[in-house]
Scaffold this motif. Structure first.
Motif, PDB file in Angstrom:
ATOM      1  N   ALA A   1       0.872  -1.189   0.000  1.00 38.11           N
ATOM      2  CA  ALA A   1       0.000   0.000   0.000  1.00 38.11           C
ATOM      3  C   ALA A   1       0.901   1.229   0.000  1.00 38.11           C
ATOM      4  O   ALA A   1       1.079   1.877   1.027  1.00 38.11           O
ATOM      5  CB  ALA A   1      -0.928  -0.001   1.213  1.00 38.11           C
ATOM      6  N   PRO A   2       1.483   1.596  -1.142  1.00 38.35           N
ATOM      7  CA  PRO A   2       2.497   2.663  -1.180  1.00 38.35           C
ATOM      8  C   PRO A   2       1.905   4.049  -0.931  1.00 38.35           C
ATOM      9  O   PRO A   2       0.733   4.306  -1.218  1.00 38.35           O
ATOM     10  CB  PRO A   2       3.067   2.547  -2.596  1.00 38.35           C
ATOM     11  N   TYR A   3       2.752   4.941  -0.413  1.00 35.37           N
ATOM     12  CA  TYR A   3       2.334   6.319  -0.141  1.00 35.37           C
ATOM     13  C   TYR A   3       3.543   7.241  -0.315  1.00 35.37           C
ATOM     14  O   TYR A   3       4.696   6.823  -0.184  1.00 35.37           O
ATOM     15  CB  TYR A   3       1.758   6.451   1.269  1.00 35.37           C
ATOM     16  N   THR A   4       3.269   8.507  -0.641  1.00 34.97           N
ATOM     17  CA  THR A   4       4.349   9.460  -0.855  1.00 34.97           C
ATOM     18  C   THR A   4       5.022   9.827   0.463  1.00 34.97           C
ATOM     19  O   THR A   4       4.408   9.801   1.527  1.00 34.97           O
ATOM     20  CB  THR A   4       3.836  10.740  -1.536  1.00 34.97           C
ATOM     21  N   VAL A   5       6.294  10.192   0.358  1.00 35.74           N
ATOM     22  CA  VAL A   5       7.095  10.612   1.508  1.00 35.74           C
ATOM     23  C   VAL A   5       7.666  11.989   1.182  1.00 35.74           C
ATOM     24  O   VAL A   5       8.174  12.222   0.084  1.00 35.74           O
ATOM     25  CB  VAL A   5       8.236   9.617   1.783  1.00 35.74           C
ATOM     26  N   GLY A   6       7.591  12.915   2.143  1.00 38.69           N
ATOM     27  CA  GLY A   6       8.145  14.247   1.920  1.00 38.69           C
ATOM     28  C   GLY A   6       7.160  15.161   1.223  1.00 38.69           C
ATOM     29  O   GLY A   6       5.987  14.846   1.032  1.00 38.69           O
ATOM     30  N   GLY A   7       7.661  16.304   0.792  1.00 42.39           N
ATOM     31  CA  GLY A   7       6.792  17.347   0.270  1.00 42.39           C
ATOM     32  C   GLY A   7       6.737  17.443  -1.230  1.00 42.39           C
ATOM     33  O   GLY A   7       6.270  18.458  -1.769  1.00 42.39           O
ATOM     34  N   GLU A   8       7.197  16.407  -1.951  1.00 41.42           N
ATOM     35  CA  GLU A   8       7.209  16.451  -3.410  1.00 41.42           C
ATOM     36  C   GLU A   8       6.225  15.438  -3.991  1.00 41.42           C
ATOM     37  O   GLU A   8       5.944  14.396  -3.386  1.00 41.42           O
ATOM     38  CB  GLU A   8       8.612  16.163  -3.945  1.00 41.42           C
ATOM     39  N   THR A   9       5.732  15.757  -5.177  1.00 39.67           N
ATOM     40  CA  THR A   9       4.872  14.817  -5.901  1.00 39.67           C
ATOM     41  C   THR A   9       5.689  13.621  -6.357  1.00 39.67           C
ATOM     42  O   THR A   9       6.824  13.756  -6.813  1.00 39.67           O
ATOM     43  CB  THR A   9       4.239  15.512  -7.117  1.00 39.67           C
ATOM     44  N   SER A  10       5.112  12.444  -6.227  1.00 39.97           N
ATOM     45  CA  SER A  10       5.781  11.208  -6.646  1.00 39.97           C
ATOM     46  C   SER A  10       5.288  10.789  -8.024  1.00 39.97           C
ATOM     47  O   SER A  10       4.095  10.888  -8.335  1.00 39.97           O
ATOM     48  CB  SER A  10       5.493  10.082  -5.641  1.00 39.97           C
ATOM     49  N   LEU A  11       6.225  10.330  -8.840  1.00 38.51           N
ATOM     50  CA  LEU A  11       5.897   9.746 -10.145  1.00 38.51           C
ATOM     51  C   LEU A  11       6.685   8.472 -10.307  1.00 38.51           C
ATOM     52  O   LEU A  11       7.913   8.475 -10.199  1.00 38.51           O
ATOM     53  CB  LEU A  11       6.240  10.716 -11.282  1.00 38.51           C
ATOM     54  N   HIS A  12       5.976   7.365 -10.527  1.00 34.75           N
ATOM     55  CA  HIS A  12       6.689   6.109 -10.801  1.00 34.75           C
ATOM     56  C   HIS A  12       5.974   5.339 -11.904  1.00 34.75           C
ATOM     57  O   HIS A  12       4.782   5.549 -12.169  1.00 34.75           O
ATOM     58  CB  HIS A  12       6.826   5.243  -9.537  1.00 34.75           C
ATOM     59  N   LEU A  13       6.740   4.482 -12.560  1.00 32.48           N
ATOM     60  CA  LEU A  13       6.204   3.567 -13.558  1.00 32.48           C
ATOM     61  C   LEU A  13       6.136   2.175 -12.950  1.00 32.48           C
ATOM     62  O   LEU A  13       7.054   1.760 -12.229  1.00 32.48           O
ATOM     63  CB  LEU A  13       7.080   3.523 -14.813  1.00 32.48           C
ATOM     64  N   THR A  14       5.074   1.474 -13.246  1.00 30.54           N
ATOM     65  CA  THR A  14       4.941   0.074 -12.847  1.00 30.54           C
ATOM     66  C   THR A  14       4.989  -0.782 -14.102  1.00 30.54           C
ATOM     67  O   THR A  14       4.092  -0.685 -14.954  1.00 30.54           O
ATOM     68  CB  THR A  14       3.629  -0.174 -12.097  1.00 30.54           C
ATOM     69  N   VAL A  15       6.042  -1.592 -14.211  1.00 24.98           N
ATOM     70  CA  VAL A  15       6.178  -2.529 -15.326  1.00 24.98           C
ATOM     71  C   VAL A  15       5.628  -3.866 -14.858  1.00 24.98           C
ATOM     72  O   VAL A  15       6.191  -4.512 -13.979  1.00 24.98           O
ATOM     73  CB  VAL A  15       7.650  -2.676 -15.758  1.00 24.98           C
ATOM     74  N   ALA A  16       4.496  -4.261 -15.403  1.00 24.97           N
ATOM     75  CA  ALA A  16       3.874  -5.530 -15.027  1.00 24.97           C
ATOM     76  C   ALA A  16       4.490  -6.653 -15.848  1.00 24.97           C
ATOM     77  O   ALA A  16       4.432  -6.639 -17.076  1.00 24.97           O
ATOM     78  CB  ALA A  16       2.372  -5.465 -15.259  1.00 24.97           C
ATOM     79  N   LEU A  17       5.107  -7.613 -15.158  1.00 26.06           N
ATOM     80  CA  LEU A  17       5.740  -8.760 -15.799  1.00 26.06           C
ATOM     81  C   LEU A  17       4.823  -9.966 -15.614  1.00 26.06           C
ATOM     82  O   LEU A  17       4.857 -10.641 -14.581  1.00 26.06           O
ATOM     83  CB  LEU A  17       7.111  -9.035 -15.168  1.00 26.06           C
ATOM     84  N   LYS A  18       3.996 -10.210 -16.607  1.00 22.25           N
ATOM     85  CA  LYS A  18       3.031 -11.303 -16.505  1.00 22.25           C
ATOM     86  C   LYS A  18       3.734 -12.602 -16.902  1.00 22.25           C
ATOM     87  O   LYS A  18       3.844 -12.948 -18.082  1.00 22.25           O
ATOM     88  CB  LYS A  18       1.827 -11.020 -17.393  1.00 22.25           C
ATOM     89  N   GLU A  19       4.196 -13.312 -15.874  1.00 22.83           N
ATOM     90  CA  GLU A  19       5.060 -14.465 -16.101  1.00 22.83           C
ATOM     91  C   GLU A  19       4.363 -15.586 -16.861  1.00 22.83           C
ATOM     92  O   GLU A  19       3.148 -15.760 -16.771  1.00 22.83           O
ATOM     93  CB  GLU A  19       5.569 -15.023 -14.761  1.00 22.83           C
ATOM     94  N   ARG A  20       5.150 -16.331 -17.593  1.00 22.83           N
ATOM     95  CA  ARG A  20       4.678 -17.564 -18.214  1.00 22.83           C
ATOM     96  C   ARG A  20       4.764 -18.658 -17.141  1.00 22.83           C
ATOM     97  O   ARG A  20       5.842 -18.956 -16.631  1.00 22.83           O
ATOM     98  CB  ARG A  20       5.552 -17.944 -19.406  1.00 22.83           C
ATOM     99  N   THR A  21       3.642 -19.237 -16.799  1.00 29.16           N
ATOM    100  CA  THR A  21       3.605 -20.225 -15.724  1.00 29.16           C
ATOM    101  C   THR A  21       3.594 -21.646 -16.289  1.00 29.16           C
ATOM    102  O   THR A  21       3.403 -21.855 -17.495  1.00 29.16           O
ATOM    103  CB  THR A  21       2.347 -20.036 -14.864  1.00 29.16           C
ATOM    104  N   ARG A  22       3.750 -22.625 -15.416  1.00 25.24           N
ATOM    105  CA  ARG A  22       3.641 -24.018 -15.847  1.00 25.24           C
ATOM    106  C   ARG A  22       2.230 -24.309 -16.360  1.00 25.24           C
ATOM    107  O   ARG A  22       2.042 -25.126 -17.259  1.00 25.24           O
ATOM    108  CB  ARG A  22       4.019 -24.943 -14.687  1.00 25.24           C
ATOM    109  N   HIS A  23       1.244 -23.637 -15.788  1.00 22.02           N
ATOM    110  CA  HIS A  23      -0.128 -23.781 -16.283  1.00 22.02           C
ATOM    111  C   HIS A  23      -0.221 -23.271 -17.722  1.00 22.02           C
ATOM    112  O   HIS A  23      -0.873 -23.900 -18.574  1.00 22.02           O
ATOM    113  CB  HIS A  23      -1.080 -22.998 -15.373  1.00 22.02           C
ATOM    114  N   TRP A  24       0.429 -22.125 -18.006  1.00 23.81           N
ATOM    115  CA  TRP A  24       0.442 -21.588 -19.370  1.00 23.81           C
ATOM    116  C   TRP A  24       1.056 -22.604 -20.339  1.00 23.81           C
ATOM    117  O   TRP A  24       0.516 -22.846 -21.423  1.00 23.81           O
ATOM    118  CB  TRP A  24       1.241 -20.284 -19.403  1.00 23.81           C
TER     119      TRP A  24
END
Length: 296
Positions: free
Chosen positions: A206-229
């Motif tokens: 549950a991320p939250y900003t720290v300090g007095g600046e606006t936060s900007l981040h990218l989330t790269v979703a790595l949808k793994e190939r599973t044994r089920h796949w």
């Protein structure tokens, strides 16, 4: 931008997929070519963002689209007002909006074989996105601006997938909610510009900003190939080959399925077992490689 620009020990990661969080540090300005606060603000104020690419968050919850969307576009001024009130904006599928992010997406997919999508999150000071939740895929968090803290609890669902154990469908039980409310995070990782954080699927955060600046981040979703796949791919290949067999194309009388399906099931089971046993690893090596890279 190859994976080595983001993380260390790429051969080891590709050989032994991380099951615990990992933190990597790069120069503070390493990722500004991907996206900047100024670019996000320009997109917002120029009304360039289609509704399909925007999700608004406030006080840990997703804001209902009807409150800020008309037709295919956000209502004029609605996103800016949301930001001014301390809300978070999510840019979904950023790889469809920015060439540099599209190239990053393609290169990581080629290196890992994972399906990829990339979102951006801009959160004003003192804000946070969603409350505690977990994802059904690994994520690479790229901190571009500001600082953000990531309190973490270990997984309660082992290897969740979109099809099974995903938070969106399962949520938390009352007992799990009580545990989260009364148990301090196992660790809290604070990201600064240039930080790259590997978060395995299932970790509760549950991320939250720290300090007095606006936060900007990218989330790269790595949808793994599973044994089920992989099992699905093998079964699909067997069934595709079965179409050349006239006996497998023959109909099954309704009474054989409705009244006593046991014999029909047994015949199909024996066929599948026999077909899988005759399918060698060499037969599937090239097709699986192509499928893993998303080209087949």
């Amino acid at each position: 931008m190859p994976l080595s620009d983001l993380v260390d020990n790429v051969p080891e990661i590709l050989t032994r997929w991380p099951s615990e969080p990992l933190l990597f540090e790069r120069a503070p300005d390493s990722f500004t070519h991907l996206l900047t606060l100024a670019e996000v603000n320009a997109l917002v104020d120029a009304h360039c963002l289609a509704a399909r690419n925007v999700v608004l968050l406030k006080d840990g919850e997703i804001i209902h689209r009807d409150t800020y969307v008309s037709g295919d576009m956000p209502r004029s001024g609605a996103i800016r007002a949301h930001l001014d009130q301390g809300g978070t904006i999510t840019l979904r599928d950023l790889q469809a909006l920015k060439p540099a992010v599209s190239r990053l997406c393609d290169e990581i997919r080629q290196e890992t074989g994972c399906r990829i999508h990339i979102n951006a999150y801009m959160t004003p000071p003192g804000g946070h996105g969603l409350t505690y939740h977990y994802d059904p895929y690994a994520t690479l968090i790229i901190q571009v601006a500001g600082r953000k803290a990531w309190p973490l609890h270990p997984p309660i669902v082992q290897n969740p997938m979109g099809e099974h154990g995903a938070f969106e469908g399962r949520g938390f039980t009352p007992e799990e909610r009580q545990w989260l409310a009364t148990t301090p995070p196992a660790q809290t990782v604070t990201l600064e510009p240039g930080s790259v954080f590997w978060l395995p699927r299932g970790y509760i955060h549950a991320p939250y900003t720290v300090g007095g600046e606006t936060s900007l981040h990218l989330t790269v979703a790595l949808k793994e190939r599973t044994r089920h796949w992989l099992a699905e791919r093998l079964a699909t290949e067997v069934l595709a080959q079965a179409l050349v067999d006239p006996a497998l194309r023959a109909e099954i009388p309704p009474t054989e399925l409705l009244d006593a399906p046991g014999p029909a099931i047994e015949r199909a089971r024996k066929y599948l077992l026999g077909a899988l046993l005759t399918l060698t690893p060499d037969d599937m090596t090239d097709p699986v490689r192509r499928m893993a890279k998303g080209v087949a």
